[in-house]
Design a protein around this motif. Sequence first.
Motif: not given
Length: 132
Positions: A60-63, A109-110, A89-91
């Motif tokens: 999971r992350g964001t654009v 955006m997720p 996770e930050g990377v």
Amino acid sequence: MAKAVAPVTGPEDEFFWDGVREHKLLIRRCSGCKALRHPPSAMCPHCHSQDWETQEASGRGTVYSWILARFTRGEDPDPRLVAIVELEEGVRLVSNLQGVEVDGVRLGMPVAVSFEEVDGVLLHQFRPTGGA
Ligand code: ZN
């Protein structure tokens, strides 16, 4: 359209592509200070340790940023959305966005990882999750 080519792996990123083949997003983690780093490098930029292990990212992350990549010779009926995705996770890592048009992409955006064959090559791609 320019076709996807199979990744050319080396000693620093072979684990990453092995993970993709198993539908896992693996990030290099320093064995010393536990900092994550991507793209994977031989030495930890924080503590200079060369010992490392992997951590499976949630996917999971964001654009963080994106471009529409067009093949410039002639018509390109299927340009690709290329994004930098910031994982929770930050990377950050480079990937493609699927399931969204360029006008629908928003900063922050997720998105979630999805392992998909692109031109016969298994790649990590990201799709919008619809969450806020
Ligand atoms: Zn370290």
